[in-house]
Design an enzyme around this catalytic site. Structure first.
Site: not given
Lengths: 361, 819
Positions: A96, A194, A246
């Protein structure tokens, strides 16, 4: 790594390089290692993956390249000023902030562009982003476990015990984990998890207390600060690191970036990666062995697995065997699928069995 | 027709009644009712057509006389009418001819000429005169001054529509400021709604006639439109050519046959047609014989083991010539016959004649006509088993056929049929076919087996259907064709003289046969000096003159032929500049240098343009077909001795494939140049854009890095030149030495022209030349700098000096001068 006082000089040196190129009648350019999968190499000395010898050049020869270099010049000025004033800003703020620059051509068109540029500058100057006083918008994840630390904050020093002085959410890792000193610990091993759901499960079941385990929440693809603290925990406290994610190709990449370093920040692998970290699961083997509820692999999963077979970081016997098995069974499972055996199954059975097999406990 | 029926109907009086109403219609009257056929269907269009006809005539007349056309067109409002004035600087028209040229329809010099010209029918200008008199009631006012005459002739005339003859209303001498030329003034009911078409016509005429000067004044124009010449070169003079044998039709051929002074067909062909010499005439005549007389089937003579005894038969037929001569004659004939593979009756007759002459010479005996004829009959009988003795011994021959001793022709025919048909054919069927054919051949008139190709085909088809019926064996179309070919190719062209021209002229069938023979004979394409192409150079000059564009290209194809008429296609393209970019491209169509203004959609040229994939050539083409869009003008010129139009008003080219192909090739040729121009322009534009952006970014970057490093702003010109693959010229002044450094960063060798204007006198030049011009010194170099290399050009000065350098030889986009 460089000290902070060097950071500004390194940036000015880079600007001086451009200056000299102009003065010599040459086309200004900036050479970087090629940041692709095919250009990362295993560094036998440190055991991590870093960029190879192939380089690409950002040259003012083309309109695109010239714009990049112009933006680099403006960013260098901004970072140098920021270091001068001992301020810091986020990557998003940089994006920005470029709007306020007097030159339209120098403004960033997207945040990816400004992020990439900061990484380019890190690589060329050899200074980390943190030393430029640039931080990501979202800070690092959390720690929970028997560890006493001292953090250097802008408001003074704080001593925090990561089990006793924190709420259920744990200790928030700061953007620059090098501001932390480890004072005391009672840790046997660290478990990097995770998902938030699994972290909460472990904490609720008191896994950290029971096994003297430091639970590190990765929050998906781990931020640099998370990876850096993981490495420090391993190196400084000399405890094994296990990664619990996972059972799908995306989670293997999470493990990969913890253990071997990521492709995008391979220039920092020696600083961020923990090659000794081991993968707990969910392994494709576990899906079969524990008969876990599973989803079929999607096309993109299959592509990701196949691309991992080509990824030099995954070219080990262990990973080739697991990935081929997964392609064979065509299934994937989440950490939470262990709940199909009851809420305590993961802490009472799965993790102790797996960690035992790995020799961690 | 009507009267014929009325007599049948037995109704007397009706025919007479009808006949009263039937009378000749003059061509002028016909036109009165069918104005649209000639382009006078409305007041707006009538005016354009009248201008067009008059200008076409004027151009034809001036060119023919070898003058550069200078044509003045004026349209004025006169009360309710428009007055049209056309003046030219042509050769003028004689007093005697003038009324007919303007006052009689279908009077002209062009109709019968095979030569490229604008006008053809001799109808246009007189139609304009007629239109004017019909709508305004005013006579045409014509002034003409042939070159060399001191005064001009002035006529006022109208056309008598009943007789199609001019009616002269005024005829006087007058003065005229033009030294020679013609002026026509017509008043007509009209309007200027077709102003655009009128302007287009005049402008386009100027484009294809760059040698003409045109001026147009009309009420809507403040300033007259003037079109100046782009060249002083007249179009090549065209030669009139005779018709080509492939381009005539039956009616025309019969007329030519009637009119010719030639006696023989050969002479006629050579005299009246182009590209026909003795040899070509002979092949036409051979083909004509085949069509007209048919060929004679040829048969194998008896072989040694055969019991057909030619010598014996001949000897029997000769009486009272003495044994020696008879034997010599008989054996001579038999021997020569046996030397032939196949022989026809005419060939046999020739052999008999030859042998008879020889034997006459050797023995002194005379073999007269009758003897020879008998000998031929006898020998032919022996060879073929038909002829004289069959008639004499009819009993015997009947016995023969019944006793199944087959005619020698059958085995000959069998060999041919067997050879010509596929091996799978049943042997019995082949034999049956051979027998059926032979029977039919034997039934032909005379015993020479003379037959035309058509008849042979019919006969074979008949035999085939007979065999199919009897034997259930089919001879398909291919098999029949092969059989016909087998017999026809072995048949002999007859030696008979072709009929004389008079006879052919009198017989429609014979004339048709001759035409057939002309068309089947290979004949060289017609010569092209009857055409006057504009040439690629002048097509481009014409476009350049009337369109202010960035790019021009033109292509002129070689001559081609369609239907006996040669033609040439030329195409030109102008692109960019002042040509409007909106909408589709402008298509200019020309035939024999005449612009086609109306019916663009029906024109073959338009079809061709629409079917070209223009995106390939860098033009926008919505949907990938149709007229392309963009700032382009495409012009197409078709020149021919006979331009095929879709209608009499000559607005659109007909879709003739041969012409369309050439149009496409010509347009593509020009379009390829357009493509490379556009590609180059695009890359130059990209280079300019890159230069613009980098020229902005790099100084800013330089400012920024100098700011950050705290040093003064670096000189970036060298870097810029290198980035742009540019050629840079930079000055270094070191005390008294001035150096111009030329660096070539491009990938090609560059030849520069550098001129440095110095305010004091330069000395010690490193080559180059110096010229003193009123206290300024012009130093000139022409260095050649290889790609990636540099050159230093130096001289010395004494003290301070001002410099001004100019660099040529390199595109400005590629040049960075800092001197």
């Amino acid at each position: 790594m460089t000290t902070e006082s060097d950071a500004r000089d390194e940036l000015i040196d880079l600007a001086a390089d451009f200056y000299d190129q102009f003065a010599a009648g040459d086309i200004p350019e900036m050479t970087l290692p090629t940041r692709t999968k095919s250009n990362i190499e295993y560094d036998t000395e440190s055991g991590v993956w870093t960029y190879g010898d192939r380089t690409s050049t950002r040259s003012a020869n083309s309109v695109r390249g010239a714009r990049k270099l112009l933006k680099a010049a403006y960013t260098i000025e901004f970072l140098a000023d920021q270091l001068d004033e001992d301020r810091s800003s986020t990557l998003r703020e940089l994006y920005y902030l470029s709007e306020s620059w007097d030159n339209d051509e120098a403004q960033f068109s997207s945040q990816d562009e400004s992020n990439d540029l900061v990484e380019d500058l890190e690589i060329v100057t050899g200074v980390t982003r943190e030393d430029f006083h640039m931080r990501p918008e979202e800070s690092g994840a959390t720690l929970m476990g028997p560890l006493l630390i001292r953090e250097q904050t802008r408001r003074g020093e704080r001593e925090i015990h990561c089990q006793e002085d924190v709420g259920a959410g744990g200790y928030q890792i700061p953007n620059n984990p090098d501001m932390i000193d480890f004072l005391d610990d009672d840790i046997d091993f660290a478990l990097a998890v995770e998902t938030g759901g699994m972290r909460d499960r472990l904490v609720e079941n008191g896994f950290d207390e029971e096994y003297n385990c430091l639970v590190i929440h990765l929050k998906g693809q781990p931020a640099r600060a998370t990876r850096r603290i993981t490495k420090r925990v391993h190196d400084e406290l000399d405890v094994p690191i296990a990664v619990f994610a996972d059972g799908d190709p995306w989670s293997y990449r999470i493990y990969g970036s913890v253990a071997y370093g990521s492709i995008k920040s391979a220039h920092l692998s020696k600083y961020l990666a923990t090659p000794q970290a081991e993968f707990v699961g969910i392994q494709p083997e576990d899906i079969v062995e524990y008969d876990l509820p599973a989803d079929p692999l999607s096309d993109s999963d299959v592509n990701a697995l196949e691309s991992e077979l080509d990824d030099p970081r995954f070219q080990t016997d262990y990973w080739e065997e697991q990935i081929e098995l997964q392609l064979d069974i065509g299934k994937k499972s989440e950490q939470q699928s262990l709940a199909s055996r009851g809420l305590d199954f993961v802490t009472d059975t799965y993790l102790p069995e797996r960690l035992d097999a790995m020799g961690v406990i | 027709m009507t009267s014929f029926q009325s007599t049948i109907g037995d109704e007397e009086g009706i025919a007479e009644e009808l006949a009263e109403g039937q009378r000749e219609i003059s061509i002028a009257e016909f036109f009165e009712k069918n104005k649209h056929m000639l382009g006078f269907d409305s007041g707006a269009r009538g005016l354009v057509t009248a201008v067009k006809e008059a200008v076409d005539n004027a151009l034809d007349a001036t060119e023919e006389a070898g003058y550069l056309p200078d044509i003045y067109i004026e349209i004025e409002e006169v009360g309710d009418y428009y007055r049209l004035v056309i003046e030219d600087n042509g050769p003028g028209i004689t007093k005697e001819q003038l009324p007919k040229v303007f006052g009689k329809l279908l009077y002209g010099s062009r109709f019968h000429a095979r030569e490229q010209s604008r006008g053809q029918q001799g109808i246009g200008i007189s139609a304009a005169v007629l239109y004017s008199q019909l709508t305004s009631g005013q006579p045409a006012k014509i002034t003409s001054r042939p070159k060399g005459q001191s005064r001009a002739q002035y006529f006022e005339l109208i056309i008598d529509t009943d007789t199609n003859e001019p009616e002269i209303q005024a005829d006087e001498e007058t003065t005229w400021d033009r030294p020679h030329g013609t002026r026509i003034e017509l008043e007509m009911e009209a309007n200027m709604r077709a102003r655009q078409q009128l302007h287009d016509y005049v402008k386009h005429t100027a484009v294809v006639n760059p040698h003409a000067r045109l001026e147009l004044r009309e009420p809507g124009l403040d300033e007259p439109l003037k079109f100046e010449r782009a060249t002083d070169e007249l179009p090549a003079e065209t030669k009139e050519i005779r018709p080509h044998p492939h381009g005539v039709e039956l009616g025309a051929l019969i007329k030519m046959l009637e009119a010719t002074e030639s006696y023989s067909v050969s002479g006629f062909l050579q005299e009246e047609f182009t590209r026909v010499g003795k040899k070509t005439a002979d092949s036409v005549i051979d083909n004509f014989r085949d069509v007209y007389y048919g060929r004679e089937l040829a048969w194998s003579p008896p072989r040694a083991h055969d019991d057909r005894d030619v010598a014996g038969a001949v000897a029997d037929a000769v009486a009272n010539k003495g044994a020696e001569a008879t034997t010599a004659f008989a054996e001579g004939v038999a021997e020569t016959v046996a030397n032939n593979d196949r022989i026809s009756r005419s060939e046999l007759a020739a052999i008999v004649d030859n042998v008879a002459e020889t034997v006459e010479g050797d023995t002194g005996k005379t073999f007269g006509g009758t003897v020879r004829e008998n000998a031929v009959d006898a020998a032919w009988g022996a060879i073929t088993g038909v002829g004289g003795d069959e008639a004499a011994d009819s009993d015997e021959s009947d016995d023969d056929s019944e006793s199944a001793e087959e005619s020698p022709l059958v085995s000959d025919a069998y060999a041919l049929v067997d050879d010509a048909t596929s091996t799978r054919k049943d042997d019995a069927a082949v034999r049956a076919m051979a027998e059926a054919l032979t029977r039919r051949f034997e039934n032909l008139d005379g015993d020479a087996f003379r037959i035309t190709l058509d008849d042979l085909e019919r006969l074979v088809a008949d035999a085939a259907s007979f065999v199919a019926e009897q034997r259930d064996a089919t001879f398909g179309e291919t098999a029949r064709e092969n059989v016909v070919e087998a017999f026809w190719s072995r048949a002999r062209t007859v030696p008979d003289d072709p009929p004389k021209v008079k006879a052919i002229a009198g017989s429609r069938d014979a004339a048709a046969d001759l035409l057939d023979a002309m068309r089947t004979t290979d004949i060289l394409a017609p010569p092209t000096d009857c055409l006057a192409p504009i040439t690629a150079e002048l097509v481009e000059a014409g476009l350049r003159k009337e369109y202010d564009a960035d790019f021009y290209a033109a292509a002129s194809r070689d001559a081609e032929v369609h239907g006996g008429d040669p033609f040439i296609v030329e195409a030109g393209i102008a692109y960019g500049g002042e040509i409007p970019a909106e909408g589709s491209v402008e298509l200019l169509r020309f035939a024999n240098r005449v612009p086609l203004v109306y019916q663009r959609g029906a024109c073959a040229t338009t079809d061709v343009i629409k079917n070209i994939g223009w995106r390939n050539y860098g033009l926008d083409q919505p949907g990938g077909s149709g007229l392309p869009n963009g700032p382009a003008v495409i012009s197409i010129h078709v020149a021919s001795t006979n331009v095929p139009f879709t209608s009499e008003s000559k607005d659109a080219l007909a879709n003739v494939p041969a012409i369309e192909d050439e149009i496409e090739l010509a347009v593509r040729e020009a379009a390829r140049e357009l493509k490379s121009f556009l590609n180059k322009r695009r890359s130059m534009q990209q280079r300019r854009e890159k230069q613009d952006v980098l020229g902005r970014i790099l100084p800013e970057m330089a400012d920024k890095v100098s700011e950050v490093t705290g040093r003064s702003r670096p000189d970036i010109d060298g870097a810029l030149a290198r980035i742009m693959n540019n050629v840079s010229v930079e000055r270094e002044v070191n005390g008294e030495t001035v150096t111009l450094v030329v660096e070539n960063h491009s990938d090609v060798n560059e030849e520069l022209e550098i001129t440095d204007i110095v305010s004091t006198e330069p000395t010690d030049l490193s080559d180059g030349t110096v010229v003193d011009m009123d206290g300024e010194w012009f130093v000139q170099w022409k260095p050649e700098v290889p790609s990636g290399d540099e050159r230093e050009l130096t001289y010395a000065i004494d003290g301070d000096a001002d410099f001004e350098v100019s660099v040529g030889g390199v595109e400005t986009e590629k040049l960075t001068v800092n001197a």
